[in-house]
Design an enzyme around this catalytic site. Structure first.
Site, PDB file in Angstrom:
ATOM      1  N   LYS A 144       0.865  -1.184   0.000  1.00  0.00           N
ATOM      2  CA  LYS A 144       0.000   0.000   0.000  1.00  0.00           C
ATOM      3  C   LYS A 144       0.902   1.235   0.000  1.00  0.00           C
ATOM      4  CE  LYS A 144      -3.778   2.189   2.577  1.00  0.00           C
ATOM      5  NZ  LYS A 144      -4.654   2.070   3.761  1.00  0.00           N
ATOM      6  N   LYS A 157      -2.101  -1.554  -3.875  1.00  0.00           N
ATOM      7  CA  LYS A 157      -2.948  -0.368  -3.837  1.00  0.00           C
ATOM      8  C   LYS A 157      -2.051   0.864  -3.908  1.00  0.00           C
ATOM      9  CE  LYS A 157      -6.368   1.992  -0.924  1.00  0.00           C
ATOM     10  NZ  LYS A 157      -7.046   2.029   0.389  1.00  0.00           N
TER      11      LYS A 157
END
Length: 330
Positions: A200, A253
């Protein structure tokens, strides 16, 4: 052999032939649809920076769940906007918290629908960070990694107790998969898989989400725990740690600017890999479509196909319901 014996256009001659040899096929089974649940009554409030995405109160949530199931999408990712926030995010692990309440309701309305619970503290803390903040003697503040793990475990267990089918920790603390796996197992939830936000990045693509989740940091930023967008070898180390700690699925992400990272995870690990087609990626498409600059359906299906072609087994996207309907010819 080469031209004129080789003519690659032969396999593009008709729609049926193109379909027959298509290498990447996008279906509704690929999609996970994020939903934002909040307190109040009769709330269906459009998020200004994410046209077509709403905050739902519990009494309006069922209609959205029915819309999701009718489209053929089989999984939702629940985010909660709590009534109460404090320094340690206690609403995150309240057995009667908004995510827990929504989970129980969704499993009652649509038992076959897979409910994934986002496991983080940022929506629930008054400072907006993903863990416990400690203020040092110097006056500087930082997120306390190990103290945060204890609260994340409590959150995951409470979500599993409410009926969540999958726990999706998004906090990026060191050791979060190990801690949550141990906590779930100890509580009797050995069967509940972990979809880890393994990679992330500290990204500019999260802006509209922070409006939606009311989770913008009140001071500083998240660069001490989310990843530097310039790094890919570090992404492999993060994913390797999560695999060793017991993750069942991995995630990258954001999506569009990180398809090389997605491909690298797919090639280096044998677990299912998810990608999150995040809020700003969605909002840019919606804004361009609203101005008549692009064909929204064509662009969305091409983008999602590209993510699957790059290696995604699962795609978390705000386009999920629309895309599923388009694929079904609705």
């Amino acid at each position: 052999m080469s031209f004129p014996i080789v003519r690659n256009r032969r396999l593009r001659h008709t729609a049926a032939l193109r379909s027959l040899v298509r290498e990447t096929v996008l279906t509704a089974d690929d999609f996970i649809y994020p939903i934002f649940v909040t307190y109040g009554m009769n709330v269906k409030e459009e998020i200004s920076s994410m046209p077509g995405v709403y905050h739902f109160s519990m009494d309006r949530l069922e209609e959205e769940i029915r819309r999701v199931t009718a489209s053929g999408v089989k999984a939702v990712l629940l985010f909660g906007v709590p009534e109460h926030k404090d320094a340690e995010g206690t609403s995150a692990y309240d057995p009667n918290g908004i995510v827990q309440e929504a989970t129980r309701a969704v499993k009652n309305w649509a038992p076959e629908l897979l409910v994934i619970a986002d496991t983080c503290l940022c929506q629930f803390t008054d400072h907006g960070h993903c863990g416990v903040v400690r203020v040092h003697e110097s006056g500087a503040a930082s997120v306390d990694n190990d103290a945060s793990l204890e609260l994340l475990v409590k959150t995951a267990v409470s979500q599993a107790e409410a009926g969540a089918d999958v726990i999706a920790p998004s906090n990026m603390m060191d050791g979060f998969v190990y801690a949550i796996r141990a906590g779930l197992d100890e509580a009797g939830f050995e069967h509940i898989p972990i979809l880890s936000y393994s990679v992330k990045y500290s990204s500019a693509f999260y802006g509209p989400f922070r409006e939606a989740a009311h989770s913008a940091p009140q001071f500083g930023d998240r660069k001490t725990y989310q990843m530097d967008p310039a790094n890919i070898r570090e992404a492999m180390r993060e994913a390797e740690s999560d695999v060793a700690e017991g993750a069942d699925m991995l995630m990258v992400k954001p999506g569009l600017a990180y398809l090389d990272v997605l491909r690298a995870l797919k090639e280096n690990f044998d677990l299912p890999v998810a990608v999150y087609n995040v809020s700003a990626e969605y909002s840019m498409v919606k804004a361009a479509a609203a101005n008549g600059w692009i064909d929204e359906q064509g662009i969305v299906l091409e983008l999602l196909t590209g993510m699957k072609r790059a290696g995604a087994d699962l795609i978390i996207t705000y386009h999920a319901v629309d895309a599923a309907n388009w694929l079904a010819g609705k």
